[in-house]
Design an enzyme around this catalytic site. Structure first.
Site, PDB file in Angstrom:
ATOM      1  N   TYR A 120      10.822   3.978   2.009  1.00 50.56           N
ATOM      2  CA  TYR A 120      11.647   2.891   2.541  1.00 50.56           C
ATOM      3  C   TYR A 120      13.095   2.935   2.066  1.00 50.56           C
ATOM      4  O   TYR A 120      13.967   2.304   2.668  1.00 50.56           O
ATOM      5  CB  TYR A 120      11.027   1.529   2.195  1.00 50.56           C
ATOM      6  CG  TYR A 120       9.880   1.178   3.114  1.00 50.56           C
ATOM      7  CD1 TYR A 120      10.117   0.608   4.359  1.00 50.56           C
ATOM      8  CD2 TYR A 120       8.566   1.437   2.755  1.00 50.56           C
ATOM      9  CE1 TYR A 120       9.079   0.297   5.221  1.00 50.56           C
ATOM     10  CE2 TYR A 120       7.518   1.129   3.608  1.00 50.56           C
ATOM     11  CZ  TYR A 120       7.776   0.553   4.843  1.00 50.56           C
ATOM     12  OH  TYR A 120       6.750   0.258   5.690  1.00 50.56           O
ATOM     13  N   ASP A 122       0.806  -1.224   0.000  1.00 50.03           N
ATOM     14  CA  ASP A 122       0.000   0.000   0.000  1.00 50.03           C
ATOM     15  C   ASP A 122       0.843   1.280   0.000  1.00 50.03           C
ATOM     16  O   ASP A 122       0.306   2.374  -0.110  1.00 50.03           O
ATOM     17  CB  ASP A 122      -0.960   0.023   1.194  1.00 50.03           C
ATOM     18  CG  ASP A 122      -0.239   0.075   2.540  1.00 50.03           C
ATOM     19  OD1 ASP A 122       0.995   0.270   2.577  1.00 50.03           O
ATOM     20  OD2 ASP A 122      -0.921  -0.063   3.562  1.00 50.03           O
ATOM     21  N   HIS A 172       9.179  -1.890  -1.535  1.00 57.44           N
ATOM     22  CA  HIS A 172       9.843  -1.032  -0.550  1.00 57.44           C
ATOM     23  C   HIS A 172      11.234  -0.602  -1.038  1.00 57.44           C
ATOM     24  O   HIS A 172      12.155  -0.413  -0.234  1.00 57.44           O
ATOM     25  CB  HIS A 172       9.951  -1.743   0.827  1.00 57.44           C
ATOM     26  CG  HIS A 172       8.624  -1.874   1.520  1.00 57.44           C
ATOM     27  ND1 HIS A 172       8.489  -2.319   2.806  1.00 57.44           N
ATOM     28  CD2 HIS A 172       7.365  -1.591   1.113  1.00 57.44           C
ATOM     29  CE1 HIS A 172       7.216  -2.331   3.165  1.00 57.44           C
ATOM     30  NE2 HIS A 172       6.506  -1.901   2.142  1.00 57.44           N
TER      31      HIS A 172
END
Ligand code: NAD
Ligand code: G6P
Ligand code: MN
Length: 440
Positions: free
Chosen positions: A262, A171, A200
């Site tokens: 990330y 998400d 990520h």
């Protein structure tokens, strides 16, 4: 109108109430015949299930709601499985974060040594889940959100190479798009994003508006000058606000594309290490925040018998995305989603079998990814390193190989030192002995 049987695996997840609310709001688009919550933890399941029963009695009484810990009941006639399990729970997440931090490397849910530990735990349960589902329902869609999605996706692709109905999704690209839309003062639905990377571990390359104008230059300028906040900043804990704020730093250093939050763990490992609190990590924040609140609120709803005004959701984007994706598949809407697919030439200068995260149209036959083309040396170098780490992690699991595990951790940019990698690995092996296969 067609209606579907949906099973949520990890029915007791803190994200389930938000997902249930999204299912209710989609009743005229993606219609439910039956909803099953499946979990291995009856206690968690009964609380979230209690909320589900009240919510559906009030807003969706025509749907049958089943709360179960029995696999046959969960899978025998399912059409869509939404999966969000956490093997080992927050108790193990806390160890994933603290063991590395106590050894001088980053400890994070999905990145670095923590993500490695969680990955090895998730693979076994995720393979078992797919086998269970396929025993009963070979053609059900499996939409997986279980983390670390990069490692789960690669392992499932290796174990079930011919299964075209497993899709792994994150998400975070959507969370970011909601935040961009807010900054730009436009609607999220009007953005057409192009994204590439691993889960990520990726970048937005272009974000077009309805008229075909690329909004990326303007967005980069605003974030570079003013910083970055999540769209739902007022609901976020401090650690997430810190994480978003570092997007500005990444953009100042690397100006070409808009990075996923990330990436900061890999680009600034030293900074992150000194700014993460090893005595009170994100797992502690979640246990004392979201988990407590969601369960208390679900219990309250069960007692009062009404879900009206219930405050069970912290991030609406997550549940909304899961149901919107099922809707796009079921109704062949071919909407744009950033999902995880096998590379196979999408990025020609990366390995064909890498599980890349890219923009795709989502319809009844699954994702139709857009071609990305060759990527520049900086991105290629970073991604190949991360891909090698992910692949070695999965191979370490399948082969029970200590040396591959050590290679994986040594390659990871958050570690890089083999002596540190060995020490962390040995402590993680001890902590995970009830979950991991033996690594020899
Ligand atoms: P949680 O611990 O609250 O919920 C997980 C639930 O899964 C628990 O109730 C647990 O009992 C259950 N479970 C564990 N093993 C199971 C198994 N083998 N079969 C069935 N159920 C099992 O955790 P959470 O914070 O709500 O997160 C759930 C998962 O969703 C995690 O993997 C998390 O990383 C993931 N997640 C992913 C995204 C994404 O972007 N892909 C976003 C949010 C959360
Ligand atoms: C984002 C990521 C998920 C991750 C979650 C962690 O949504 O995309 O992959 O699991 O954040 O959130 P938490 O609040 O549990 O730290
Ligand atoms: Mn994610």
């Amino acid at each position: 109108m067609k209606s579907y049987n949906v099973t949520i695996v990890g029915g007791g997840s803190t994200w389930t109430p938000g997902l249930l609310k999204a299912l209710v709001s989609y009743k005229d688009k993606f219609r439910l015949k039956k909803l099953v919550l499946f979990d291995i933890n009856e206690e968690r399941q009964n609380v979230i299930g209690g909320f589900a029963k009240v919510l559906f009695r009030e807003y969706y009484p025509e749907t049958e709601v089943v709360i179960t810990t029995d696999k046959e009941t969960a899978y025998q006639d399912v059409d869509y499985v939404f999966c969000q399990m956490r093997t080992g729970g927050y108790e193990m997440r806390e160890k994933d974060e603290k063991i590395p931090l106590n050894n001088g490397v980053i400890g994070q849910e999905t990145c670095g040594a923590g993500g490695f530990a969680y990955g090895i735990r998730s693979i076994r349960d995720m393979i078992e889940m797919v086998e269970d589902i396929r025993r009963y329902k070979p053609d059900a869609w499996i939409l997986n959100y279980t983390n670390p999605a990069a490692i789960v996706a690669y392992a499932l692709q290796k174990r079930f190479p011919d299964d075209k109905k497993i899709l792994n999704i994150c998400d975070q690209p959507i969370n970011l798009l909601y935040s961009y839309a807010k900054i730009l003062g436009v609607k999220y639905e009007d953005l057409e994003p192009y994204y590439f990377g691993l889960n990520h571990f990726g970048w937005f390359k272009n974000i077009y508006d309805k008229g075909g104008k690329d909004l990326l230059p303007e967005l980069k300028k605003i974030i570079t000058e003013k910083g970055f906040l999540p769209a739902d900043a007022e609901q976020r804990d401090k650690s997430w606000l810190d994480t978003y704020s570092l997007v500005q730093d990444m953009l100042v250093d690397f100006t070409e594309f808009l990075p996923n939050t990330y990436l900061q763990y890999y680009i600034y490992p030293q900074y992150k290490l000194t700014h993460l609190n090893k005595d009170y990590t994100r797992a502690n924040e979640v246990m004392n925040g979201r988990e407590k609140n969601v369960f208390a609120e679900c219990r309250r709803v069960m007692e009062t018998g009404t879900a009206k005004g219930a405050d069970v959701v912290k991030n609406d984007a997550h549940g909304e995305m899961i149901v919107a994706i099922a809707d796009s598949i079921a109704n062949n809407l071919k909407k744009y989603y950033i999902v995880i697919v096998e590379n196979n030439g999408i990025i020609p200068n990366l390995p064909d079998d890498a599980m890349v995260e890219v923009t795709s149209l989502l319809g009844i036959n699954g994702p139709e990814p857009f071609h990305v083309g060759e990527i520049g040396t900086f991105y290629k170098g970073l991604i190949e390193n991360q891909y090698a780490y992910e692949r070695l992690t999965v191979e370490a699991y399948f082969e029970g190989s200590y040396e591959k595990a050590l290679q994986a951790l040594t390659l990871n940019r958050t570690i890089t030192d083999a002596k540190k990698a060995r020490k962390v690995l040995d402590e993680l092996i001890e902590a995970n002995k009830n979950y991991w296969p033996a690594l020899k």
